[in-house]
Scaffold this motif. Structure first.
Motif, PDB file in Angstrom:
ATOM      1  N   GLU A  47       4.200 -15.409 -10.014  1.00 52.82           N
ATOM      2  CA  GLU A  47       4.406 -13.955  -9.990  1.00 52.82           C
ATOM      3  C   GLU A  47       3.157 -13.221 -10.453  1.00 52.82           C
ATOM      4  O   GLU A  47       2.795 -12.181  -9.902  1.00 52.82           O
ATOM      5  N   PHE A  48       2.480 -13.756 -11.465  1.00 46.60           N
ATOM      6  CA  PHE A  48       1.263 -13.110 -11.969  1.00 46.60           C
ATOM      7  C   PHE A  48       0.231 -12.947 -10.860  1.00 46.60           C
ATOM      8  O   PHE A  48      -0.357 -11.875 -10.700  1.00 46.60           O
ATOM      9  N   TYR A  49       0.027 -13.995 -10.069  1.00 47.14           N
ATOM     10  CA  TYR A  49      -0.998 -13.926  -9.030  1.00 47.14           C
ATOM     11  C   TYR A  49      -0.578 -13.075  -7.842  1.00 47.14           C
ATOM     12  O   TYR A  49      -1.357 -12.261  -7.348  1.00 47.14           O
ATOM     13  N   VAL A  50       0.647 -13.227  -7.386  1.00 43.10           N
ATOM     14  CA  VAL A  50       1.097 -12.426  -6.245  1.00 43.10           C
ATOM     15  C   VAL A  50       1.109 -10.942  -6.604  1.00 43.10           C
ATOM     16  O   VAL A  50       0.618 -10.089  -5.861  1.00 43.10           O
ATOM     17  N   ARG A  51       1.659 -10.636  -7.764  1.00 42.87           N
ATOM     18  CA  ARG A  51       1.749  -9.230  -8.180  1.00 42.87           C
ATOM     19  C   ARG A  51       0.362  -8.637  -8.421  1.00 42.87           C
ATOM     20  O   ARG A  51       0.071  -7.514  -8.005  1.00 42.87           O
ATOM     21  N   SER A  52      -0.507  -9.368  -9.095  1.00 47.19           N
ATOM     22  CA  SER A  52      -1.827  -8.813  -9.426  1.00 47.19           C
ATOM     23  C   SER A  52      -2.684  -8.614  -8.185  1.00 47.19           C
ATOM     24  O   SER A  52      -3.425  -7.631  -8.070  1.00 47.19           O
ATOM     25  N   MET A  53      -2.584  -9.522  -7.189  1.00 51.48           N
ATOM     26  CA  MET A  53      -3.352  -9.356  -5.957  1.00 51.48           C
ATOM     27  C   MET A  53      -2.884  -8.131  -5.190  1.00 51.48           C
ATOM     28  O   MET A  53      -3.674  -7.413  -4.579  1.00 51.48           O
ATOM     29  N   CYS A  54      -1.572  -7.869  -5.219  1.00 51.65           N
ATOM     30  CA  CYS A  54      -1.030  -6.698  -4.524  1.00 51.65           C
ATOM     31  C   CYS A  54      -1.315  -5.399  -5.271  1.00 51.65           C
ATOM     32  O   CYS A  54      -1.293  -4.329  -4.673  1.00 51.65           O
ATOM     33  N   GLN A  55      -1.562  -5.484  -6.566  1.00 51.45           N
ATOM     34  CA  GLN A  55      -1.795  -4.280  -7.356  1.00 51.45           C
ATOM     35  C   GLN A  55      -3.273  -4.039  -7.647  1.00 51.45           C
ATOM     36  O   GLN A  55      -3.611  -3.133  -8.392  1.00 51.45           O
ATOM     37  N   GLY A  56      -4.137  -4.877  -7.066  1.00 52.59           N
ATOM     38  CA  GLY A  56      -5.548  -4.532  -7.064  1.00 52.59           C
ATOM     39  C   GLY A  56      -6.433  -5.131  -8.128  1.00 52.59           C
ATOM     40  O   GLY A  56      -7.622  -4.803  -8.195  1.00 52.59           O
ATOM     41  N   PHE A  57      -5.907  -5.996  -8.978  1.00 55.08           N
ATOM     42  CA  PHE A  57      -6.770  -6.626  -9.982  1.00 55.08           C
ATOM     43  C   PHE A  57      -6.254  -8.027 -10.254  1.00 55.08           C
ATOM     44  O   PHE A  57      -5.085  -8.198 -10.586  1.00 55.08           O
ATOM     45  N   PHE A  58      -7.103  -9.041 -10.066  1.00 54.77           N
ATOM     46  CA  PHE A  58      -6.600 -10.395 -10.255  1.00 54.77           C
ATOM     47  C   PHE A  58      -7.650 -11.318 -10.847  1.00 54.77           C
ATOM     48  O   PHE A  58      -8.846 -11.113 -10.715  1.00 54.77           O
ATOM     49  N   HIS A  59      -7.162 -12.343 -11.529  1.00 58.33           N
ATOM     50  CA  HIS A  59      -7.970 -13.412 -12.120  1.00 58.33           C
ATOM     51  C   HIS A  59      -8.408 -14.327 -10.980  1.00 58.33           C
ATOM     52  O   HIS A  59      -7.571 -14.897 -10.278  1.00 58.33           O
ATOM     53  N   ALA A  60      -9.701 -14.486 -10.791  1.00 54.05           N
ATOM     54  CA  ALA A  60     -10.202 -15.224  -9.632  1.00 54.05           C
ATOM     55  C   ALA A  60     -10.598 -16.667  -9.945  1.00 54.05           C
ATOM     56  O   ALA A  60     -11.176 -17.332  -9.101  1.00 54.05           O
ATOM     57  N   LEU A 210      11.605 -15.366  -4.377  1.00 52.40           N
ATOM     58  CA  LEU A 210      10.788 -14.860  -5.477  1.00 52.40           C
ATOM     59  C   LEU A 210       9.708 -13.915  -4.964  1.00 52.40           C
ATOM     60  O   LEU A 210       9.496 -12.830  -5.536  1.00 52.40           O
ATOM     61  N   THR A 211       9.020 -14.297  -3.890  1.00 57.43           N
ATOM     62  CA  THR A 211       7.969 -13.443  -3.341  1.00 57.43           C
ATOM     63  C   THR A 211       8.544 -12.129  -2.840  1.00 57.43           C
ATOM     64  O   THR A 211       7.950 -11.058  -3.033  1.00 57.43           O
ATOM     65  N   LYS A 212       9.684 -12.192  -2.193  1.00 59.59           N
ATOM     66  CA  LYS A 212      10.341 -10.985  -1.698  1.00 59.59           C
ATOM     67  C   LYS A 212      10.679 -10.041  -2.843  1.00 59.59           C
ATOM     68  O   LYS A 212      10.453  -8.828  -2.758  1.00 59.59           O
ATOM     69  N   GLU A 213      11.206 -10.583  -3.927  1.00 61.45           N
ATOM     70  CA  GLU A 213      11.543  -9.768  -5.098  1.00 61.45           C
ATOM     71  C   GLU A 213      10.299  -9.097  -5.673  1.00 61.45           C
ATOM     72  O   GLU A 213      10.329  -7.933  -6.069  1.00 61.45           O
ATOM     73  N   ILE A 214       9.191  -9.845  -5.723  1.00 63.51           N
ATOM     74  CA  ILE A 214       7.951  -9.303  -6.286  1.00 63.51           C
ATOM     75  C   ILE A 214       7.406  -8.189  -5.412  1.00 63.51           C
ATOM     76  O   ILE A 214       7.147  -7.073  -5.872  1.00 63.51           O
ATOM     77  N   VAL A 215       7.229  -8.476  -4.112  1.00 67.33           N
ATOM     78  CA  VAL A 215       6.580  -7.525  -3.215  1.00 67.33           C
ATOM     79  C   VAL A 215       7.407  -6.252  -3.023  1.00 67.33           C
ATOM     80  O   VAL A 215       6.860  -5.144  -3.004  1.00 67.33           O
ATOM     81  N   GLU A 216       8.711  -6.400  -2.881  1.00 66.73           N
ATOM     82  CA  GLU A 216       9.563  -5.237  -2.624  1.00 66.73           C
ATOM     83  C   GLU A 216       9.702  -4.332  -3.851  1.00 66.73           C
ATOM     84  O   GLU A 216      10.137  -3.193  -3.717  1.00 66.73           O
ATOM     85  N   ASN A 217       9.342  -4.827  -5.029  1.00 66.67           N
ATOM     86  CA  ASN A 217       9.471  -4.024  -6.239  1.00 66.67           C
ATOM     87  C   ASN A 217       8.137  -3.497  -6.763  1.00 66.67           C
ATOM     88  O   ASN A 217       8.060  -2.966  -7.857  1.00 66.67           O
ATOM     89  N   ILE A 218       7.074  -3.660  -5.951  1.00 62.35           N
ATOM     90  CA  ILE A 218       5.790  -3.094  -6.336  1.00 62.35           C
ATOM     91  C   ILE A 218       5.711  -1.670  -5.797  1.00 62.35           C
ATOM     92  O   ILE A 218       5.871  -1.463  -4.581  1.00 62.35           O
ATOM     93  N   PRO A 219       5.493  -0.673  -6.649  1.00 57.25           N
ATOM     94  CA  PRO A 219       5.465   0.733  -6.168  1.00 57.25           C
ATOM     95  C   PRO A 219       4.292   1.003  -5.251  1.00 57.25           C
ATOM     96  O   PRO A 219       3.291   0.325  -5.293  1.00 57.25           O
TER      97      PRO A 219
END
Length: 219
Positions: A47-60, A210-219
């Motif tokens: 979740e940390f990686y999927v959410r952070s990549m979609c929100q614009g800042f991630f640990h590479a 899990l991915t669906k829950e993460i992506v659909e709940n990102i504003p």
């Protein structure tokens, strides 16, 4: 998920100084924890990686040495390699994930254009790219039900995506020329690195849900 505090006054362009993260490194965490705890750790990392990549800042730089475990908490350390995206790139990556989730080839083509993957390639074969990237690189997002991630399968998928045959297949002319945006390479490194971490935790999770829950709940 926890991230140690950064001491900006002690940092420079070449040195990152953070607080001490409690817990254990990877060798101490693989065998002792119960399945419930390993499942929780795997879900947290994913979740940390999927959410952070979609929100614009991630640990590479996801690696065994950059993760620590403390009870039910996962600490990510060493943010010396990270990336921040503008809002347009954030939408593109979210669309790319959604295109795999819902098997939407049109949305996939739009996302690939917005990321810049096809910008310097004439006659880009979107259908071939969708067929390759969907089932191979990100197929777990499209598969419903609990499943595990296997390290040997990840290695096979990674090598197949960039094999000469696969590269030729993504251009109508069959050329080996392929432009890969630097941002994409960095994200690809982060994504596959995250999957290797999850694979080594030996868990079964419904990644599609899990991915669906993460992506659909990102504003």
């Amino acid at each position: 998920i926890r991230v140690p505090a950064v001491y900006s006054d002690l940092c420079s362009r070449r040195v990152l100084v953070t607080g001490v993260a409690p817990g254990f490194h990877w060798p101490q965490i693989i065998d002792p924890p119960a399945q419930r705890q390993r499942d929780l750790h795997a879900r947290s990392i994913f979740e940390f990686y999927v959410r952070s990549m979609c929100q614009g800042f991630f640990h590479a730089d996801p690696s065994h040495g950059n993760v620590k475990f403390h009870g039910d908490q996962v600490y990510f350390i060493d943010f010396g390699s990270c990336k921040r995206w503008p809002s347009a790139q954030m939408r593109a990556w979210r669309d790319l994930i959604k295109s795999i989730l819902y098997q939407d080839s049109r949305l996939f083509a739009t996302a690939i254009d917005d990321i810049g993957f096809s910008k310097f390639q004439r006659n880009y074969n979107y259908q071939a790219a969708f067929a390759a990237f969907g089932p191979q690189a990100m197929g777990l997002w499209a598969q419903e039900g609990a499943s595990s991630i296997q390290r040997d399968v990840l290695i096979q998928h990674f090598t197949e995506i960039f094999s000469p045959a696969a590269v030729r297949g993504r251009t109508v002319s069959g050329s080996l020329d392929m432009h890969i945006p630097p941002d994409y390479l960095l994200a690809f490194r982060a994504y596959f690195g995250m999957l290797f971490l999850v694979a080594d935790l030996n868990v079964k999770v419904d990644w599609h849900r899990l991915t669906k829950e993460i992506v659909e709940n990102i504003p």
